[in-house]
Design a protein around this motif. Structure first.
Motif, PDB file in Angstrom:
ATOM      1  N   UNK A 144     -80.394 -60.244  -0.414  1.00 57.81           N
ATOM      2  CA  UNK A 144     -81.132 -59.052  -0.194  1.00 57.81           C
ATOM      3  C   UNK A 144     -82.408 -59.409   0.577  1.00 57.81           C
ATOM      4  N   UNK A 145     -83.137 -58.212   0.876  1.00 55.76           N
ATOM      5  CA  UNK A 145     -84.039 -58.423   1.857  1.00 55.76           C
ATOM      6  C   UNK A 145     -85.138 -57.435   1.480  1.00 55.76           C
ATOM      7  N   UNK A 146     -86.558 -57.845   1.601  1.00 51.86           N
ATOM      8  CA  UNK A 146     -87.745 -57.038   1.181  1.00 51.86           C
ATOM      9  C   UNK A 146     -88.345 -56.848   2.548  1.00 51.86           C
ATOM     10  N   UNK A 147     -88.781 -55.563   2.710  1.00 47.11           N
ATOM     11  CA  UNK A 147     -89.685 -55.216   3.943  1.00 47.11           C
ATOM     12  C   UNK A 147     -90.762 -54.501   3.359  1.00 47.11           C
ATOM     13  N   UNK A 148     -91.956 -54.771   3.425  1.00 49.67           N
ATOM     14  CA  UNK A 148     -93.293 -54.268   2.828  1.00 49.67           C
ATOM     15  C   UNK A 148     -93.741 -53.163   3.843  1.00 49.67           C
ATOM     16  N   UNK A 149     -93.858 -51.931   3.099  1.00 44.15           N
ATOM     17  CA  UNK A 149     -94.211 -50.966   4.035  1.00 44.15           C
ATOM     18  C   UNK A 149     -95.761 -50.614   3.959  1.00 44.15           C
ATOM     19  N   UNK A 150     -96.523 -50.891   2.827  1.00 44.00           N
ATOM     20  CA  UNK A 150     -97.758 -50.682   2.597  1.00 44.00           C
ATOM     21  C   UNK A 150     -98.229 -51.599   1.418  1.00 44.00           C
ATOM     22  N   UNK A 151     -99.684 -51.913   1.463  1.00 41.74           N
ATOM     23  CA  UNK A 151    -100.142 -52.678   0.314  1.00 41.74           C
ATOM     24  C   UNK A 151     -99.887 -54.169   0.673  1.00 41.74           C
ATOM     25  N   UNK A 152    -100.294 -54.762  -0.343  1.00 42.13           N
ATOM     26  CA  UNK A 152    -100.445 -56.354  -0.178  1.00 42.13           C
ATOM     27  C   UNK A 152     -99.580 -56.785  -1.614  1.00 42.13           C
ATOM     28  N   UNK A 171    -101.740 -49.021  -4.214  1.00 41.58           N
ATOM     29  CA  UNK A 171    -100.091 -49.227  -4.586  1.00 41.58           C
ATOM     30  C   UNK A 171     -99.505 -49.968  -3.294  1.00 41.58           C
ATOM     31  N   UNK A 172     -98.473 -50.608  -3.569  1.00 43.53           N
ATOM     32  CA  UNK A 172     -97.894 -51.587  -2.849  1.00 43.53           C
ATOM     33  C   UNK A 172     -96.196 -50.767  -2.678  1.00 43.53           C
ATOM     34  N   UNK A 173     -95.746 -50.637  -1.218  1.00 49.51           N
ATOM     35  CA  UNK A 173     -94.471 -50.005  -1.237  1.00 49.51           C
ATOM     36  C   UNK A 173     -93.647 -50.862  -0.572  1.00 49.51           C
ATOM     37  N   UNK A 174     -92.413 -50.964  -0.708  1.00 47.60           N
ATOM     38  CA  UNK A 174     -91.406 -51.946   0.057  1.00 47.60           C
ATOM     39  C   UNK A 174     -90.009 -51.376  -0.230  1.00 47.60           C
ATOM     40  N   UNK A 175     -89.085 -51.769   0.914  1.00 45.89           N
ATOM     41  CA  UNK A 175     -87.897 -51.402   0.897  1.00 45.89           C
ATOM     42  C   UNK A 175     -86.972 -52.833   0.389  1.00 45.89           C
ATOM     43  N   UNK A 176     -86.061 -52.603  -0.435  1.00 41.55           N
ATOM     44  CA  UNK A 176     -85.250 -53.610  -0.796  1.00 41.55           C
ATOM     45  C   UNK A 176     -83.834 -53.327  -0.300  1.00 41.55           C
ATOM     46  N   UNK A 177     -83.249 -54.065   0.655  1.00 41.45           N
ATOM     47  CA  UNK A 177     -81.902 -53.804   1.221  1.00 41.45           C
ATOM     48  C   UNK A 177     -81.192 -54.930   0.457  1.00 41.45           C
ATOM     49  N   UNK A 178     -80.101 -54.433  -0.056  1.00 42.99           N
ATOM     50  CA  UNK A 178     -79.116 -55.446  -0.735  1.00 42.99           C
ATOM     51  C   UNK A 178     -77.683 -55.281   0.083  1.00 42.99           C
ATOM     52  N   UNK A 179     -77.265 -56.499   0.453  1.00 42.15           N
ATOM     53  CA  UNK A 179     -75.930 -56.768   1.179  1.00 42.15           C
ATOM     54  C   UNK A 179     -74.889 -56.747   0.030  1.00 42.15           C
ATOM     55  N   UNK A 180     -73.927 -55.810   0.010  1.00 42.05           N
ATOM     56  CA  UNK A 180     -72.923 -55.905  -0.835  1.00 42.05           C
ATOM     57  C   UNK A 180     -71.551 -56.277  -0.281  1.00 42.05           C
TER      58      UNK A 180
END
Length: 103
Positions: free
Chosen positions: A51-59, A94-103
């Motif tokens: 999986x990968x995380x990509x932070x969109x906002x916050x820390x 708030x912190x917002x991020x995407x989680x991309x899972x490779x299935x």
């Protein structure tokens, strides 16, 4: 074409008790939008896929195995399958991020 906005995306129940929205669910990948309010976290866990995380906002702080790093908007992190990881928001926004899972 599939177009999904965060507000209308399906909410996903999770053991962390945080706001998780499933944006996409394809044959080879899934994309989730996660919001952590101040003090919230994804507790230490493993996934059976990369999986990968990509932070969109916050820390926040991301822990992968024995490593720990501060992350902010525009940061990407690789989460190898089977390796324990956690994400926490110790800030005041708030912190917002995407989680991309490779299935």
């Amino acid at each position: 074409m599939k177009v999904v906005g965060v507000e209308e995306a399906e909410r996903v129940e999770n053991p962390h008790g945080v706001d998780v929205r499933k944006l996409m669910d394809g044959e080879s990948a899934q994309i989730f939008y996660i919001t952590l309010k101040p003090g919230e976290s994804l507790k230490r866990h493993t996934t059976p896929v990369d999986a990968f995380i990509y932070v969109l906002k916050g820390r926040g702080i991301v822990e992968v195995g024995d490593e720990r790093a501060e992350v902010k908007k525009g940061t990407a992190v690789y989460l190898p399958k089977g390796v324990p990881h956690a994400v926490s928001n110790g800030g005041s926004l708030d912190m917002a991020f995407l989680v991309i899972k490779v299935v």
